[in-house]
Design an enzyme around this catalytic site. Structure first.
Site, PDB file in Angstrom:
ATOM      1  CD1 TRP A   1     -21.559   3.257  -6.690  1.00 55.35           C
ATOM      2  CD2 TRP A   1     -21.950   4.686  -8.263  1.00 55.35           C
ATOM      3  NE1 TRP A   1     -22.706   3.766  -6.784  1.00 55.35           N
ATOM      4  CE2 TRP A   1     -22.973   4.160  -7.778  1.00 55.35           C
ATOM      5  CE3 TRP A   1     -21.770   5.752  -9.350  1.00 55.35           C
ATOM      6  CZ2 TRP A   1     -24.211   4.761  -8.107  1.00 55.35           C
ATOM      7  CZ3 TRP A   1     -22.791   6.015 -10.019  1.00 55.35           C
ATOM      8  CH2 TRP A   1     -24.159   5.721  -9.459  1.00 55.35           C
TER       9      TRP A   1
ATOM     10  CG  ASP B   1     -16.981   7.635  -4.494  1.00 52.91           C
ATOM     11  OD1 ASP B   1     -17.677   8.304  -3.613  1.00 52.91           O
ATOM     12  OD2 ASP B   1     -17.562   7.124  -5.587  1.00 52.91           O
TER      13      ASP B   1
ATOM     14  CE  LYS C   1     -25.947   6.946  -3.525  1.00 50.09           C
ATOM     15  NZ  LYS C   1     -24.971   7.110  -4.005  1.00 50.09           N
TER      16      LYS C   1
HETATM   17  C1  LIG Z   1     -24.430   7.194  -5.495  1.00 48.14           C
HETATM   18  C2  LIG Z   1     -23.093   6.976  -5.812  1.00 48.14           C
HETATM   19  C3  LIG Z   1     -22.307   7.827  -6.667  1.00 48.14           C
HETATM   20  C4  LIG Z   1     -22.945   8.943  -7.634  1.00 48.14           C
HETATM   21  O1  LIG Z   1     -23.188   9.891  -6.993  1.00 48.14           O
HETATM   22  P1  LIG Z   1     -23.945  11.063  -8.139  1.00 48.14           P
HETATM   23  O2  LIG Z   1     -24.019  12.143  -6.815  1.00 48.14           O
HETATM   24  O3  LIG Z   1     -25.417  10.656  -8.129  1.00 48.14           O
HETATM   25  O4  LIG Z   1     -23.159  11.229  -9.086  1.00 48.14           O
HETATM   26  C5  LIG Z   1     -20.731   7.617  -6.652  1.00 48.14           C
HETATM   27  N1  LIG Z   1     -20.362   6.644  -5.841  1.00 48.14           N
HETATM   28  C6  LIG Z   1     -20.927   6.048  -4.911  1.00 48.14           C
HETATM   29  C7  LIG Z   1     -19.742   5.305  -3.964  1.00 48.14           C
HETATM   30  C8  LIG Z   1     -22.017   6.208  -4.847  1.00 48.14           C
HETATM   31  O5  LIG Z   1     -22.755   5.470  -3.887  1.00 48.14           O
END
Ligand SMILES: *Cc1c(COP(=O)(O)O)cnc(C)c1O
Length: 353
Positions: free
Chosen positions: A99, A166, A190
Site C-alpha cells: 500500500w 494511511d 476494514k
Molecule cells: C485496503 C487498503 C487500501 C486500499 O483501500 P481501497 O479502499 O480499496 O482503495 C489502502 N491502504 C491500506 C493500508 C489498506 O489496507
C-alpha cells in the site's frame, strides 16, 4: 450459521450494526428507504453530521482544529489526493509494503518523492526504524498497519512537517495520540463499515499551501466547505459507518476495544509461536494486532489444515499471494471466541499430525 470471518477486507462487522442497516434499507424515515431519500433531507444530514462528530470524539480530536470527511474512491484515491493537496516540492514516504508502494507511485506523478526508508529487502516483514525526515519537506507519509504483510508501526516519528498516515486497516483499533497526525485517511471497509466511503481526518491549517489548481472533487477544501456533501455521498456506507462508530462508543470507545484486540492478538500469536507446525511471517516486535500472517512449517499438511478450518466455519484465512500461507485478520468486530475457534483448530492439527 454465522461464520467466523477472518477476511482482510471487506470484513466482519458487528451483527447489531448489520441488522440496523438492513432495516434502514427497508424503512429509514417514515416508510422511505435509506437509499431512496434525499441526501439533503434532515434525516440524512443528521446522519452525516453525527458520523463526522463521532469520528473526532472517538479519536480525541474535538476542538483541536480537525475536521472529518466521508469521501469516495477508496483509500487508493487518497494516495493521489494527498499529493495534489499537499505536495509542492518534495515529500518523504516510508515504504512498508504494497500500500505504501502504491501511495508513492501516485505521488510521483506530481513531484519528487524521497523514500526515507524501505523494508523491501526482506519482503516487508519488518518496519524500518532510525531514519531521518528532512525538515524542509512538504509532508511525511506512512502506513500505520500493513494489511498484507502483517506489520504495524508501534510508534511514529517525531517530525516538524505535516504527518500523513494511511490508517485503513487499524483505525479505531488502538489508542494513540492522534494529534501527532495532520492528515489521516482510511477506507471504511476494514474497521468501520462497508466499502464505498473513505474517512479523511484533516487538520485544516495544513491546506491551501500548494500553487497548483486542484479539480473540485479532488480538493479537500471544497469538500470541507460543503460539509462533506459536495456531491451525493454514499449514504448506505456513511450510515453503516455511523452505526459502527456508535457501537464502538457504547462499548467504551477505542481504549475498550484495544484491550479486546490485545487479547485476541496475544492468543493468536502465542499459538503461532508455541505450535511447531506454524511459523510467523513478520518480525516479532513489529507484529500487527490486526492481521496475523503465518505459514505451515510442513506444506504437506496444507490440505488437512484447510479442510479443518473450513469445517470449523472459518472464512477468509488464506494469505495474500505476495506472502502466501495464512492471514488471520482480527478487526474490531471479530470476537475473541472466533480466535479461540481458530486456535483450537491449530492445536488439533498438532495433536493429529
Ligand atoms: C485496503 C487498503 C487500501 C486500499 O483501500 P481501497 O479502499 O480499496 O482503495 C489502502 N491502504 C491500506 C493500508 C489498506 O489496507
Amino acid at each position: 450459521m454465522k461464520r467466523h470471518n477472518f477476511s482482510a477486507g471487506p470484513c466482519v462487522l458487528p451483527q447489531e450494526v448489520l441488522q440496523k442497516s438492513a432495516q434502514a434499507v427497508l424503512d429509514f424515515d417514515n416508510g422511505l428507504s435509506l437509499v431512496e431519500i434525499s441526501h439533503r433531507s434532515k434525516a440524512f444530514v443528521d446522519v452525516m453530521e453525527n458520523a463526522r462528530a463521532l469520528v473526532l470524539e472517538l479519536l480525541g480530536l474535538e476542538g483541536k482544529g480537525y475536521k472529518a470527511l466521508f469521501l469516495q474512491g477508496g483509500a487508493s484515491t487518497q494516495f493521489l489526493m494527498v499529493a495534489l493537496n499537499l505536495l509542492e516540492k518534495r515529500a518523504g514516504y516510508l515504504n512498508t509494503g504494497t500500500w505504501s508502494d502504491k501511495a508513492i507511485k501516485e505521488a510521483k506523478i506530481y513531484d519528487d518523492i524521497y523514500e526515507v526508508a524501505s523494508s523491501k529487502n526482506a519482503n516487508f516483514n519488518y518496519i524500518p526504524k532510525g531514519y531521518d525526515i528532512p525538515s524542509d519537506y512538504d509532508y511525511f507519509h506512512c502506513t500505520s498497519n500493513n494489511t498484507i504483510f502483517g506489520t504495524q508501526m508501534k510508534s511514529f516519528p517525531k517530525c516538524d512537517i505535516p504527518l500523513v498516515c494511511d490508517m485503513s486497516s487499524d483505525i479505531f483499533s488502538r489508542t494513540l495520540d492522534f494529534t501527532q497526525f495532520d492528515l489521516i485517511y482510511a477506507g471504511a471497509q476494514k474497521n468501520m463499515g462497508p466499502a464505498g466511503t473513505t474517512l479523511v481526518v484533516i487538520k485544516e491549517d495544513i491546506l491551501g499551501k500548494v500553487s497548483r489548481k486542484i479539480p473540485s472533487m479532488m480538493d479537500y477544501k471544497v469538500h470541507l466547505s460543503k460539509s462533506s456533501m459536495f456531491n451525493t455521498p454514499p449514504v448506505f456506507a456513511v450510515y453503516t459507518s455511523m452505526l459502527t462508530l456508535q457501537w464502538l462508543k457504547k462499548l467504551g470507545g477505542i481504549s475498550a476495544i484495544e484491550k479486546e484486540n490485545e487479547k485476541k492478538a496475544s492468543l493468536m500469536y502465542s499459538e503461532i509461536d508455541l505450535n511447531p507446525l506454524f511459523k510467523g511471517f513478520s518480525t516479532k516486535e513489529d507484529r500487527s494486532n490486526m492481521n496475523a500472517t503465518f505459514t505451515l512449517t510442513n506444506e504437506d499438511l496444507k490440505e488437512t489444515f484447510d479442510t479443518m478450518w473450513q469445517e470449523a466455519g472459518i472464512n477468509g484465512l488464506n494469505g495474500h499471494r505476495s506472502v502466501g500461507g495464512y492471514r488471520a485478520s482480527m478487526y474490531n468486530a471479530l470476537t475473541l471466541d472466533s480466535v479461540k475457534v481458530l486456535v483450537e483448530v491449530m492445536s488439533e492439527l498438532e495433536r493429529k499430525a
